[in-house]
Design a protein around this motif. Sequence first.
Motif, PDB file in Angstrom:
ATOM      1  N   PRO A   5      32.952 -10.027 106.373  1.00 15.21           N
ATOM      2  CA  PRO A   5      34.068 -10.553 105.541  1.00 15.21           C
ATOM      3  C   PRO A   5      33.974 -11.095 104.153  1.00 15.21           C
ATOM      4  N   GLN A   6      32.869 -11.400 103.721  1.00 16.25           N
ATOM      5  CA  GLN A   6      32.666 -11.866 102.407  1.00 16.25           C
ATOM      6  C   GLN A   6      32.034 -10.775 101.499  1.00 16.25           C
ATOM      7  N   ARG A   7      31.973  -9.651 101.983  1.00 14.58           N
ATOM      8  CA  ARG A   7      31.500  -8.415 100.934  1.00 14.58           C
ATOM      9  C   ARG A   7      32.483  -8.221 100.054  1.00 14.58           C
ATOM     10  N   HIS A   8      32.038  -7.914  98.727  1.00 10.92           N
ATOM     11  CA  HIS A   8      32.852  -7.491  97.709  1.00 10.92           C
ATOM     12  C   HIS A   8      33.061  -5.821  97.815  1.00 10.92           C
ATOM     13  N   VAL A   9      34.178  -5.261  97.768  1.00 11.63           N
ATOM     14  CA  VAL A   9      34.445  -4.164  98.019  1.00 11.63           C
ATOM     15  C   VAL A   9      35.228  -3.687  96.786  1.00 11.63           C
ATOM     16  N   LEU A  10      35.412  -2.363  96.519  1.00  3.68           N
ATOM     17  CA  LEU A  10      36.147  -1.824  95.357  1.00  3.68           C
ATOM     18  C   LEU A  10      37.328  -1.092  95.790  1.00  3.68           C
ATOM     19  N   PRO A  11      38.137  -0.899  94.734  1.00  3.02           N
ATOM     20  CA  PRO A  11      39.512  -0.144  95.326  1.00  3.02           C
ATOM     21  C   PRO A  11      39.455   1.293  96.135  1.00  3.02           C
ATOM     22  N   ASN A  12      38.143   1.694  95.570  1.00  2.00           N
ATOM     23  CA  ASN A  12      38.060   3.143  96.106  1.00  2.00           C
ATOM     24  C   ASN A  12      37.611   2.879  97.562  1.00  2.00           C
TER      25      ASN A  12
ATOM     26  N   THR B 105      38.696 -11.199  91.841  1.00  3.07           N
ATOM     27  CA  THR B 105      38.277 -10.318  92.823  1.00  3.07           C
ATOM     28  C   THR B 105      36.827 -10.616  93.356  1.00  3.07           C
ATOM     29  N   GLU B 106      35.841 -11.239  92.435  1.00  9.26           N
ATOM     30  CA  GLU B 106      34.650 -11.126  92.889  1.00  9.26           C
ATOM     31  C   GLU B 106      34.118 -12.787  93.188  1.00  9.26           C
ATOM     32  N   ARG B 107      35.079 -13.627  92.974  1.00  7.90           N
ATOM     33  CA  ARG B 107      34.830 -15.091  93.208  1.00  7.90           C
ATOM     34  C   ARG B 107      35.328 -15.460  94.550  1.00  7.90           C
ATOM     35  N   LEU B 108      34.512 -16.181  95.426  1.00  3.27           N
ATOM     36  CA  LEU B 108      35.092 -16.518  96.753  1.00  3.27           C
ATOM     37  C   LEU B 108      35.770 -17.888  96.523  1.00  3.27           C
ATOM     38  N   ASP B 109      35.528 -19.096  96.029  1.00  2.00           N
ATOM     39  CA  ASP B 109      35.873 -20.134  95.733  1.00  2.00           C
ATOM     40  C   ASP B 109      37.017 -20.126  94.785  1.00  2.00           C
ATOM     41  N   LEU B 110      37.649 -21.202  94.908  1.00  2.00           N
ATOM     42  CA  LEU B 110      39.209 -21.408  94.087  1.00  2.00           C
ATOM     43  C   LEU B 110      38.737 -22.427  93.111  1.00  2.00           C
ATOM     44  N   PRO B 111      39.439 -22.057  91.806  1.00  2.47           N
ATOM     45  CA  PRO B 111      39.452 -23.294  90.740  1.00  2.47           C
ATOM     46  C   PRO B 111      39.654 -24.571  91.300  1.00  2.47           C
TER      47      PRO B 111
ATOM     48  N   ASP C 181      39.062 -24.301 108.159  1.00  2.00           N
ATOM     49  CA  ASP C 181      38.941 -24.249 106.553  1.00  2.00           C
ATOM     50  C   ASP C 181      38.611 -22.573 106.165  1.00  2.00           C
ATOM     51  N   VAL C 182      39.458 -21.660 105.788  1.00  2.00           N
ATOM     52  CA  VAL C 182      39.375 -20.198 105.631  1.00  2.00           C
ATOM     53  C   VAL C 182      39.540 -20.112 104.172  1.00  2.00           C
ATOM     54  N   THR C 183      39.447 -21.223 103.179  1.00  2.00           N
ATOM     55  CA  THR C 183      39.940 -21.048 101.828  1.00  2.00           C
ATOM     56  C   THR C 183      38.981 -19.738 101.231  1.00  2.00           C
ATOM     57  N   SER C 184      37.789 -19.716 101.442  1.00  5.58           N
ATOM     58  CA  SER C 184      36.453 -18.748 100.993  1.00  5.58           C
ATOM     59  C   SER C 184      36.104 -17.994 102.073  1.00  5.58           C
ATOM     60  N   PHE C 185      36.871 -17.758 103.182  1.00  9.76           N
ATOM     61  CA  PHE C 185      36.373 -17.168 104.359  1.00  9.76           C
ATOM     62  C   PHE C 185      36.164 -15.546 104.127  1.00  9.76           C
ATOM     63  N   ILE C 186      37.111 -14.863 103.392  1.00  9.35           N
ATOM     64  CA  ILE C 186      37.295 -13.537 103.221  1.00  9.35           C
ATOM     65  C   ILE C 186      37.172 -13.214 101.689  1.00  9.35           C
ATOM     66  N   SER C 187      36.490 -12.361 101.417  1.00 10.71           N
ATOM     67  CA  SER C 187      36.305 -11.792  99.904  1.00 10.71           C
ATOM     68  C   SER C 187      37.877 -11.155  99.642  1.00 10.71           C
ATOM     69  N   PRO C 188      38.472 -11.721  98.419  1.00 14.96           N
ATOM     70  CA  PRO C 188      39.751 -11.341  98.039  1.00 14.96           C
ATOM     71  C   PRO C 188      39.694  -9.964  97.238  1.00 14.96           C
ATOM     72  N   SER C 189      38.519  -9.238  97.355  1.00 17.37           N
ATOM     73  CA  SER C 189      38.567  -7.889  96.850  1.00 17.37           C
ATOM     74  C   SER C 189      39.063  -6.928  97.733  1.00 17.37           C
ATOM     75  N   GLY C 190      39.069  -7.059  98.805  1.00 17.00           N
ATOM     76  CA  GLY C 190      39.609  -6.422  99.980  1.00 17.00           C
ATOM     77  C   GLY C 190      41.301  -6.539  99.866  1.00 17.00           C
ATOM     78  N   ALA C 191      41.865  -7.335  99.038  1.00 13.17           N
ATOM     79  CA  ALA C 191      43.264  -7.240  98.800  1.00 13.17           C
ATOM     80  C   ALA C 191      43.414  -6.549  97.319  1.00 13.17           C
ATOM     81  N   TRP C 192      42.739  -6.828  96.416  1.00 13.00           N
ATOM     82  CA  TRP C 192      42.809  -6.401  95.006  1.00 13.00           C
ATOM     83  C   TRP C 192      44.358  -6.292  94.565  1.00 13.00           C
TER      84      TRP C 192
END
Length: 381
Positions: free
Chosen positions: A158-165, A227-233, A250-261
């Motif tokens: 779930p926390q793996r960084h993915v690219l748009p492709n 997209t490469e940061r799991l935590d929030l400011p 708490d799922v604030t940083s549970f999934i990498s946002p890169s998958g939403a791009w």
Amino acid sequence: MPHLLHRRLLMGIICAALAAPMPGPAAGQTKTTEADLQRGLEQLVATEGGPPGVIVTLYSDGRMSVLQAGRADVAHSGAPRVGDHMRIASVAKAFNGAVALHLVSKGRLSLDDTIGQRLPGLPPAWSRVTLRQMLNHTSGLPDYLNSDAFIHDVTTHPQRHVLPNDIIGWVRDEPLVFAPGSQYGYSNTDNVVIGLITEAVTGTSYGTLLKEIVFGPAGLRQTSFPTERLDLPSPFIHGYSVEPGSAPQDVTSFISPSGAWASGAIVSTPADLAAFIRADLGLKFFGAAEQQQQMQFVPGSSGPPGPGTNESGLGLFRYTTPCGVVYGHTGNFPGYTQWAAATADGTRSVTTTLNLSAPTGELLERLREVQGQAVCALLSR
């Protein structure tokens, strides 16, 4: 978190994200005071399985009212605040639309441009899909959130960084869901492809385009595309998965946002989100000609559905409520349910933020009622 609980939590989040939009009128009163709305927020938080916290902003005549209930962090007292950071989920699609329509206004893109013309490396079956069809979700592109490949990836890494492709790869071999332009079908893939098109025609990264076209002109100083940061400011509103009878997870940083791009990775605050939606309707990013095209609507709900009757335009939705009409976008991301809308001239805005994954059933209908109350309170000011 034990492996079994980890997987169960993820699947619950995914199921919430895949919940089908349900159009229909929201119950509401034609006259609603802010006191009525405050009671609605408190009832929402008190509902079993409801959000730990909620914040609503109402803006008109240069003044913002803020209504809050519950907690931004279940471990500490204190309601969500207008300067707290949060994931805005699919409201990011309105930012995506703003970038695309800005490029249309500058002659860099046309609403009739096709995927085949702008991104010839994408599947041939997608080649006839136009920018307009992706902006109003009539493209027929398969939604990657429904794909087995996405579900496998997010449940195993779930926390793996993915690219748009990588996102495109999840559905590259799937056929169109329907003939382009023949019907409505909400698809997160639409906005990922739009983001790739904007990069292709400008030679600039999508994150930079957001800064130059949207964040800067609208004065959004607390909004970013990390997209490469799991935590929030800090400070931030914690996001939760809430199951009746269980403590919030708490799922604030549970999934990498890169998958939403480009379909949902933006981080903002309630104050900045309200400023954005007013700027979007107030012609800050493109002109009247583009807005006229933007406001050609087809039946279709945002996900989750907003208040009243929902219709889809280009990068935003029309919400017709008993008290009047507003325009904007909803969104959900693990731990967050969002809505931002404004009047047609961009002079008034309303936002609602809940720190839980997208509600369903009775809780969703209660939320839509509260959003309808918020529209009534806004338009009666």
